[in-house]
Every structure is written in structure tokens, then in C-alpha cells.
Motif scaffolding. Structure first.
Motif, mmCIF file in Angstrom:
data_model
loop_
_atom_site.group_PDB
_atom_site.id
_atom_site.type_symbol
_atom_site.label_atom_id
_atom_site.label_comp_id
_atom_site.label_asym_id
_atom_site.label_seq_id
_atom_site.Cartn_x
_atom_site.Cartn_y
_atom_site.Cartn_z
ATOM 1 N N UNK A 69 -53.253 -36.202 -6.594
ATOM 2 C CA UNK A 69 -53.690 -37.003 -5.458
ATOM 3 C C UNK A 69 -53.487 -38.477 -5.782
ATOM 4 N N UNK A 70 -53.019 -39.255 -4.830
ATOM 5 C CA UNK A 70 -52.834 -40.686 -5.102
ATOM 6 C C UNK A 70 -54.187 -41.394 -5.221
ATOM 7 N N UNK A 71 -54.225 -42.385 -6.098
ATOM 8 C CA UNK A 71 -55.436 -43.183 -6.258
ATOM 9 C C UNK A 71 -55.522 -44.280 -5.206
ATOM 10 N N UNK A 72 -54.372 -44.640 -4.651
ATOM 11 C CA UNK A 72 -54.301 -45.750 -3.708
ATOM 12 C C UNK A 72 -53.839 -45.269 -2.341
ATOM 13 N N UNK A 73 -54.463 -45.782 -1.316
ATOM 14 C CA UNK A 73 -54.013 -45.625 0.050
ATOM 15 C C UNK A 73 -52.762 -46.514 0.188
ATOM 16 N N UNK A 74 -51.674 -46.041 0.822
ATOM 17 C CA UNK A 74 -50.461 -46.860 0.876
ATOM 18 C C UNK A 74 -50.600 -48.120 1.736
ATOM 19 N N UNK A 75 -51.577 -48.157 2.615
ATOM 20 C CA UNK A 75 -51.770 -49.301 3.503
ATOM 21 C C UNK A 75 -52.882 -50.216 3.001
ATOM 22 N N UNK A 76 -54.009 -49.650 2.569
ATOM 23 C CA UNK A 76 -55.189 -50.443 2.255
ATOM 24 C C UNK A 76 -55.622 -50.366 0.792
ATOM 25 N N UNK A 77 -54.800 -49.794 -0.053
ATOM 26 C CA UNK A 77 -55.082 -49.789 -1.482
ATOM 27 C C UNK A 77 -56.309 -48.987 -1.866
ATOM 28 N N UNK A 78 -57.034 -49.485 -2.850
ATOM 29 C CA UNK A 78 -58.217 -48.787 -3.361
ATOM 30 C C UNK A 78 -59.320 -48.664 -2.318
ATOM 31 N N UNK A 79 -59.349 -49.568 -1.345
ATOM 32 C CA UNK A 79 -60.394 -49.546 -0.320
ATOM 33 C C UNK A 79 -60.019 -48.707 0.896
ATOM 34 N N UNK A 80 -58.827 -48.145 0.907
ATOM 35 C CA UNK A 80 -58.379 -47.376 2.060
ATOM 36 C C UNK A 80 -58.959 -45.972 2.085
ATOM 37 N N UNK A 81 -58.863 -45.311 3.215
ATOM 38 C CA UNK A 81 -59.496 -44.012 3.388
ATOM 39 C C UNK A 81 -58.769 -42.826 2.752
ATOM 40 N N UNK A 82 -57.482 -42.921 2.511
ATOM 41 C CA UNK A 82 -56.718 -41.758 2.061
ATOM 42 C C UNK A 82 -57.295 -41.059 0.828
ATOM 43 N N UNK A 83 -57.531 -41.760 -0.297
ATOM 44 C CA UNK A 83 -58.028 -41.023 -1.479
ATOM 45 C C UNK A 83 -59.318 -40.262 -1.224
ATOM 46 N N UNK A 84 -60.247 -40.866 -0.504
ATOM 47 C CA UNK A 84 -61.515 -40.181 -0.215
ATOM 48 C C UNK A 84 -61.344 -38.987 0.704
ATOM 49 N N UNK A 85 -60.521 -39.136 1.716
ATOM 50 C CA UNK A 85 -60.291 -38.029 2.652
ATOM 51 C C UNK A 85 -59.638 -36.859 1.919
ATOM 52 N N UNK A 86 -58.599 -37.133 1.154
ATOM 53 C CA UNK A 86 -57.899 -36.047 0.463
ATOM 54 C C UNK A 86 -58.745 -35.439 -0.649
ATOM 55 N N UNK A 87 -59.527 -36.264 -1.350
ATOM 56 C CA UNK A 87 -60.364 -35.745 -2.444
ATOM 57 C C UNK A 87 -61.420 -34.766 -1.917
ATOM 58 N N UNK A 88 -61.874 -34.987 -0.694
ATOM 59 C CA UNK A 88 -62.935 -34.153 -0.112
ATOM 60 C C UNK A 88 -62.414 -32.897 0.579
ATOM 61 N N UNK A 89 -61.132 -32.621 0.488
ATOM 62 C CA UNK A 89 -60.564 -31.418 1.129
ATOM 63 C C UNK A 89 -60.663 -30.233 0.200
#
Length: 174
Positions: free
Chosen positions: A154-174
Motif C-alpha cells: 500500500x502506498x504511504x502517500x496519497x498522490x494528490x495530497x501526500x501524507x495528509x491525503x485520504x488514500x492511505x487511510x481508506x486503503x488501509x481500512x479495507x
């Protein structure tokens, strides 16, 4: 790019259809990140992706055949025109996206260009260290593709908003 509360985020999940593995991780669509349909400087998108550790970028279009990557997640940043992309395979969904939109596709999710404007252009990139392969749902690709997908980090960084972006949290919780 800092997180902006105005950026609409769509989420779509596609299940294994027997041919294409797809993923439990959702495709994320950030709408109007860079503009609301107006042409965007491709260097602006590349700079944002690279800053957020999505590298190996390329500029082109989107293939007009079903394909997926079993060894990498992919981000697409549209900088000109519009596209209708079929996600999840023939029984999936059609996504209409335009300049300024960003689409994040998890490893295993099949995608295909089914229509586009004459000026459609996109930038693709992958989480740092991930190198994409090309899979088409042909007999014999699985179970090796499934094993590859299970190993993609899983990526650590959201491609748009970096560490503060939603992607890592959304994917980690799947």
C-alpha cells in the motif's frame, strides 16, 4: 497540493469476475483537483505526483483494451480533454473524467478507454519502487497475477495530497 475541502472524492469497488481479479481496494476519483475541465499544465500534475512519491510517470492516453497491473497501483491525472473509462471489466462501471481529475487504480483493477475527446491526454505514475506489468485477462495469467497483487504494498502517500491525503487511510481500512 494541500488538501482542499472542495475536492470531491468518488470511491468505487470492483470484485473478481472470474477473468479479472479487480480488488477489495476501491478506485478513488479526485474530481477537479487541478481544474474544472480546463487544460492543465502537465508539469503541474507530474510535480504533484513526484512530490508525493508517485514516480515513473509517462504522458499519453489510456489503452482501448481491458488491462490491469498485477505489480503496481496506478494514478492517472487528466490534463486535457475527457475520457469515458470502463472500470472493473465488461460488467463494471463507466467513469466519465475530464481535465483536472485524478483517478487512482489499485493493482488488479481492470480498466479500458471506451471513448475520449480528440484532445484527451493523461499522465500516469506509480508508487515509488513499483513497476507495472501488463495483464489482459488471458488464460494462464492467474493465479500468478493474484499472488503478485497480494504482494503489492500500500502506498504511504496519497498522490494528490501526500501524507495528509485520504488514500492511505481508506486503503488501509479495507
Amino acid at each position: 497540493m494541500e488538501k482542499s475541502p472542495e475536492i470531491p472524492l468518488l470511491s468505487m469497488t470492483f470484485i473478481d469476475d472470474g477473468v479479472f481479479p479487480n480488488s477489495e481496494l476501491p478506485v478513488l476519483v479526485f474530481q477537479q483537483v487541478f481544474s474544472d475541465g480546463e487544460v492543465v499544465a502537465p508539469s503541474e500534475i507530474e510535480k504533484t505526483f513526484h512530490k508525493n512519491r508517485w514516480t515513473g510517470s509517462w504522458r499519453n492516453g489510456l489503452f482501448s483494451f481491458h488491462h490491469y497491473h498485477s505489480s503496481a497501483h496506478e494514478v492517472l491525472g487528466i490534463y486535457s480533454g475527457w475520457v469515458k473509462a470502463e472500470l472493473g471489466g465488461p460488467s463494471g462501471k463507466i467513469l466519465a473524467a475530464k481535465a483536472g481529475d485524478v483517478i487512482v487504480i489499485p493493482a488488479g483493477v481492470v480498466h479500458k478507454n471506451i471513448d475520449q475527446s480528440i484532445d484527451f491526454k493523461v499522465i500516469g505514475a506509480y508508487p515509488k519502487g513499483q513497476i507495472p506489468d501488463m495483464k489482459n485477462g488471458r488464460p494462464g495469467e492467474r493465479p500468478v497475477s493474484d499472488q503478485n497483487i497480494s504482494l503489492v504494498k500500500l502506498p504511504e502517500y496519497d498522490p494528490v495530497q501526500g501524507l495528509n491525503g485520504p488514500l492511505p487511510g481508506i486503503w488501509k481500512n479495507q
